[in-house]
Motif scaffolding. Sequence first.
Motif, mmCIF file in Angstrom:
data_model
loop_
_atom_site.group_PDB
_atom_site.id
_atom_site.type_symbol
_atom_site.label_atom_id
_atom_site.label_comp_id
_atom_site.label_asym_id
_atom_site.label_seq_id
_atom_site.Cartn_x
_atom_site.Cartn_y
_atom_site.Cartn_z
ATOM 1 N N SER A 27 0.858 -1.185 0.000
ATOM 2 C CA SER A 27 0.000 0.000 0.000
ATOM 3 C C SER A 27 0.897 1.239 0.000
ATOM 4 C CB SER A 27 -0.915 -0.015 1.228
ATOM 5 O OG SER A 27 -0.366 0.753 2.283
ATOM 6 N N PRO A 28 0.325 2.449 -0.179
ATOM 7 C CA PRO A 28 1.162 3.653 -0.205
ATOM 8 C C PRO A 28 1.740 4.041 1.155
ATOM 9 C CG PRO A 28 -0.950 4.022 -1.326
ATOM 10 C CD PRO A 28 -1.068 2.738 -0.583
ATOM 11 N N VAL A 29 1.291 3.410 2.250
ATOM 12 C CA VAL A 29 1.753 3.793 3.585
ATOM 13 C C VAL A 29 3.272 3.712 3.679
ATOM 14 C CG1 VAL A 29 1.775 3.125 6.025
ATOM 15 C CG2 VAL A 29 -0.384 3.180 4.764
ATOM 16 N N GLY A 30 3.910 4.810 4.054
ATOM 17 C CA GLY A 30 5.357 4.848 4.216
ATOM 18 C C GLY A 30 6.126 5.069 2.933
ATOM 19 N N GLY A 31 5.444 5.023 1.784
ATOM 20 C CA GLY A 31 6.131 5.217 0.508
ATOM 21 C C GLY A 31 7.233 4.212 0.263
ATOM 22 N N VAL A 32 7.033 2.958 0.713
ATOM 23 C CA VAL A 32 8.116 1.973 0.693
ATOM 24 C C VAL A 32 8.166 1.136 -0.575
ATOM 25 C CG1 VAL A 32 8.130 1.800 3.210
ATOM 26 C CG2 VAL A 32 6.678 0.258 1.876
ATOM 27 N N GLY A 33 7.136 1.211 -1.432
ATOM 28 C CA GLY A 33 7.008 0.283 -2.541
ATOM 29 C C GLY A 33 8.207 0.219 -3.457
ATOM 30 N N VAL A 34 8.636 1.371 -3.983
ATOM 31 C CA VAL A 34 9.778 1.400 -4.898
ATOM 32 C C VAL A 34 11.025 0.846 -4.227
ATOM 33 C CG1 VAL A 34 11.356 2.920 -6.151
ATOM 34 C CG2 VAL A 34 8.896 3.318 -6.243
#
Length: 424
Positions: free
Chosen positions: A305-312
Motif C-alpha cells: 500500500s502507499p503507507v510509508g512510501g516503501v514500494g519502490v
Amino acid sequence: MSEFHPPQAGDKLTTRCCVVGGGPAGLFLGYLLGRAGVEVIVLEKHQDFLRDFRGDTIHPSTLELMHELGILEEFLQIADKHFDSLALNLEGKQIEGPYFTHLPTKCKFITFAPQWDFLNLIAEHASKYPNFQVHMQAQATDLIRQGDQITGVKVNGVNGEYEIHANLIVGADGRGSQMRIDAGVKIVEKGIPIDVLWFRIKKSGDSIDHTLGRIKNGRMLVTIDRGDYFQTGMIIHKGYFDELKQEGLEEFRNKVTDMLPHLAEGIAEIVDWNQVRLLSVQLNHITNWAQPGLLFIGDAAHAMSPVGGVGVNLAVQDAVATANLLADKLYKGNVTLDDLKQVQLRREAPALKTQRMQVFAHQRLFGKQTPAGRPVSISWGFRKVAGLFAPLLRQKAGKIIGLGFLPEHIQTPERAPKETATTT
C-alpha cells in the motif's frame, strides 16, 4: 554497442535471463545482471516509462545503493526535494514525525523523483553493457513450458509475436502480473479499506513544505512538495469515488480547500474529473515466489500500500538480493530451483513485516469497517500517541521507513559479458 532492432514476428531469442516488467524491480535487476556480465533482456509493455502517479519516494536505502554503483550524484540532479524529516498536520497542529539524520548512510534524507526519470537513468546506465537489452512495447503474454520447467515467454512486440527462451524468467510485472496469473500462484489478499485519489495542486512561491500527511475533520490528504505544485493524494474509503463524483467537483474542491486553504487558487484549477486519478490500493502477497525456471519479485510477489512510501524501495531491495544470490549462477548457466528459493527465503520476511506494519497503520487510521463516504476514523490511541511523538519513536520510525527491515548492498561485480543474445 550495436544499434538495437526490435525482434521480428516469429523470432526465437535465447538469453540467460528474461525479466518481465520494466519497473523499479525489473529494470534495476536487469542493470545489475548486465553489469555482472550476465546476458539479460528486460521487457516493458509501454513505449516509454512516462506514466503518472507511480511511486517516486526514494529512501536512504535506495540512495545508498546508487552511491555504491557510482550514480548517486547523477540521480540527485533529477530529484526534486530532500527531506531529512517528515511531519504530520493533525487538526491544524504540526507534529514532527520520522527523521533520518541518524541513519548510517551517505544520504540522510528521503527525496522525490519522477519515477520515469529514475527508470530512464537506470536504463541509460544499463544500456552501456552490450549483454543488456530492454525491449519497449513488448508485452509478455504466456509462459513457455517444457514439462514442469518454465523455459521462456511469448511476447507481443512492435513487429508481432516472438519468443524468448531463457535459463530464468523473472516476473517483475507488478500487482497485475500476467506471469503470476499464467503460473497459477496463490495470492493472499489483506483487505484494505481505502483507495487514493491522485491530483496536482499548483503552488505559488518557492517555500518548501515537508508535511507529508494532513488530517482534519476526519479527512486525510497526502501532500508531496514537488516545487511548483503539490502531488496530492486524498484518502477515500474503497468504492466511494463514484459517490464522490455524484456530489460534484465543487464539493470535492471544497473538501480539499478546507484542508489546504492557502492553496485555494491552485485547487480552483481542478475543473474536470480527468484531472483526478483513482489508485485502487492493494495489499497482498504470494506464497510461492519460485517455480523451476521462474521467479517473482517486487509487487508481483508482494503488492504494497502507499503507507510509508516503501514500494519502490522494497522492489529495488528485492532486485539487489536477487542479483547478489543469482548473478554468478546465471553467469555460469546453472540456476536451480533451490537457488531461486533462496531469494524468497531472504526477502519474504522483510516484505511481510512491512505489510503487517501497513495493515496496522490502516486499521489505526481508517478503521476496519467504516461505511463508504464517512469521514476517516482516526482512533483515539493514534491521536494521543501522535501528540506525544517521542524522539525514540521518531528515530525508530525513521529507521524502518528509511532502511527497511533488511537493507541490501551491492555484492555483484562489474565484469565482461559471458556471451551475447542470439536470434533464430
